[in-house]
Design an enzyme around this catalytic site. Structure first.
Site, PDB file in Angstrom:
ATOM      1  N   SER A 126       0.818  -1.216   0.000  1.00  9.14           N
ATOM      2  CA  SER A 126       0.000   0.000   0.000  1.00  9.14           C
ATOM      3  C   SER A 126       0.854   1.269   0.000  1.00  9.14           C
ATOM      4  CB  SER A 126      -0.923   0.006   1.222  1.00  9.14           C
ATOM      5  OG  SER A 126      -1.655  -1.191   1.290  1.00  9.14           O
TER       6      SER A 126
HETATM    7  N1  SAM Z   1      -0.808  -4.315   4.042  1.00 11.74           N
HETATM    8  C1  SAM Z   1      -0.118  -4.815   2.889  1.00 11.74           C
HETATM    9  C2  SAM Z   1       1.263  -4.275   2.757  1.00 11.74           C
HETATM   10  O1  SAM Z   1       1.688  -3.431   3.569  1.00 11.74           O
HETATM   11  O2  SAM Z   1       1.954  -4.738   1.862  1.00 11.74           O
HETATM   12  C3  SAM Z   1      -0.870  -4.602   1.631  1.00 11.74           C
HETATM   13  C4  SAM Z   1      -1.951  -5.590   1.488  1.00 11.74           C
HETATM   14  S1  SAM Z   1      -2.555  -5.824  -0.143  1.00 11.74           S
HETATM   15  C5  SAM Z   1      -3.168  -4.250  -0.603  1.00 11.74           C
HETATM   16  C6  SAM Z   1      -4.030  -6.727   0.290  1.00 11.74           C
HETATM   17  C7  SAM Z   1      -3.765  -8.141   0.741  1.00 11.74           C
HETATM   18  O3  SAM Z   1      -4.964  -8.674   1.279  1.00 11.74           O
HETATM   19  C8  SAM Z   1      -3.329  -9.091  -0.371  1.00 11.74           C
HETATM   20  O4  SAM Z   1      -2.107  -9.667  -0.064  1.00 11.74           O
HETATM   21  C9  SAM Z   1      -4.451 -10.118  -0.417  1.00 11.74           C
HETATM   22  O5  SAM Z   1      -4.007 -11.422  -0.744  1.00 11.74           O
HETATM   23  C10 SAM Z   1      -4.986 -10.047   0.985  1.00 11.74           C
HETATM   24  N2  SAM Z   1      -6.342 -10.548   1.189  1.00 11.74           N
HETATM   25  C11 SAM Z   1      -7.449 -10.337   0.432  1.00 11.74           C
HETATM   26  N3  SAM Z   1      -8.514 -10.968   0.974  1.00 11.74           N
HETATM   27  C12 SAM Z   1      -8.068 -11.578   2.110  1.00 11.74           C
HETATM   28  C13 SAM Z   1      -8.675 -12.378   3.116  1.00 11.74           C
HETATM   29  N4  SAM Z   1      -9.984 -12.694   3.101  1.00 11.74           N
HETATM   30  N5  SAM Z   1      -7.917 -12.836   4.126  1.00 11.74           N
HETATM   31  C14 SAM Z   1      -6.594 -12.544   4.185  1.00 11.74           C
HETATM   32  N6  SAM Z   1      -5.956 -11.797   3.255  1.00 11.74           N
HETATM   33  C15 SAM Z   1      -6.683 -11.311   2.241  1.00 11.74           C
END
Ligand code: SAM
Length: 216
Positions: free
Chosen positions: A64
């Site tokens: 992000s």
């Molecule tokens: N906070 C992260 C960083 O600092 O890099 C960015 C996260 S990225 C925008 C969103 C993440 O949420 C992805 O890796 C995706 O696989 C995960 N995700 C989506 N749905 C999810 C779920 N139900 N449970 C766990 N992870 C999930």
């Protein structure tokens, strides 16, 4: 940080940029200064690691935008003794920021390769207060609930996953999450006080979708 690295000046500049965008939370700004974001991005993105932008991290996911990471972290109002829950470990950068601000972080990611990669970096940085979980984060992690802070770093529907609301502390628990449709969302803060919920919307944002039982 005890070692010198070539990115220290860029990190300081990033903290300044975030400050100029209006964030005044000194603990969060320090965490941005201390967290080597270049370790959390693919090698071919390292030169862009301290730009205030989201970047690809593989598996069709992103790390992000740092100013958004800082704002969402600040909205949680964490104290050093608190326990926080993060949904969407992704690169592990946001997790590392949280780990500097509270006692324990539980971070859930549905893609195992991302979780394992983040875990290795956290180990390298000596961050020992993180529990990495692979699974559906919309179900939360009841074993360590309640959480004073919950952060969802993927775009949820307008319906907040009920397990996350249940696992949020009723004593001023703070949850920051993007709510909306698949393409764009509103960054939203939910505060739980007893049985009451208070919601406030911040700006618009664009996150990858939150999948799973209570997601898309
Ligand atoms: N906070 C992260 C960083 O600092 O890099 C960015 C996260 S990225 C925008 C969103 C993440 O949420 C992805 O890796 C995706 O696989 C995960 N995700 C989506 N749905 C999810 C779920 N139900 N449970 C766990 N992870 C999930």
């Amino acid at each position: 940080m005890t070692f010198q690295d070539p990115y220290a000046a860029q990190r300081e500049q990033l903290a300044q940029t975030i400050r100029e965008k209006g964030l005044r939370d000194l603990a969060v700004l320090d965490a941005i200064r201390e967290t080597p974001r270049h370790l959390f991005v693919p090698e071919d993105q390292r030169e862009r690691a301290y730009d205030d932008n989201a970047l690809p991290i593989g598996e069709n996911q992103t790390i992000s935008q740092p100013s958004l990471v800082a704002l969402m972290t600040s909205l949680l109002s964490l104290n050093p003794n608190d326990c926080a829950l993060e949904i969407g470990t992704g690169s592990g950068y946001q997790t590392a920021i949280l780990a500097r601000l509270c006692r324990q972080v539980v971070s859930i990611e549905r893609i195992e390769t991302l979780s394992l990669r983040a875990q290795a970096i956290h180990q390298q940085l000596g961050l020992e207060n993180i529990l990495h979980v692979v699974g559906d984060g919309t179900l939360g992690y009841p074993a360590l609930a309640p959480y004073k802070g919950i952060i969802v770093t993927a775009g949820a529907t307008e319906i907040i996953p009920p397990p996350l609301l249940e696992q949020l502390s009723s004593e001023e628990g703070h949850m920051a999450l993007p709510l909306g449709d698949r393409e764009s969302q509103w960054l939203t803060l939910v505060v739980k006080r007893g049985e009451s919920l208070f919601m406030r919307r911040y700006g618009q944002c664009m996150f990858v979708p939150l999948l799973g039982e209570y997601g898309w």
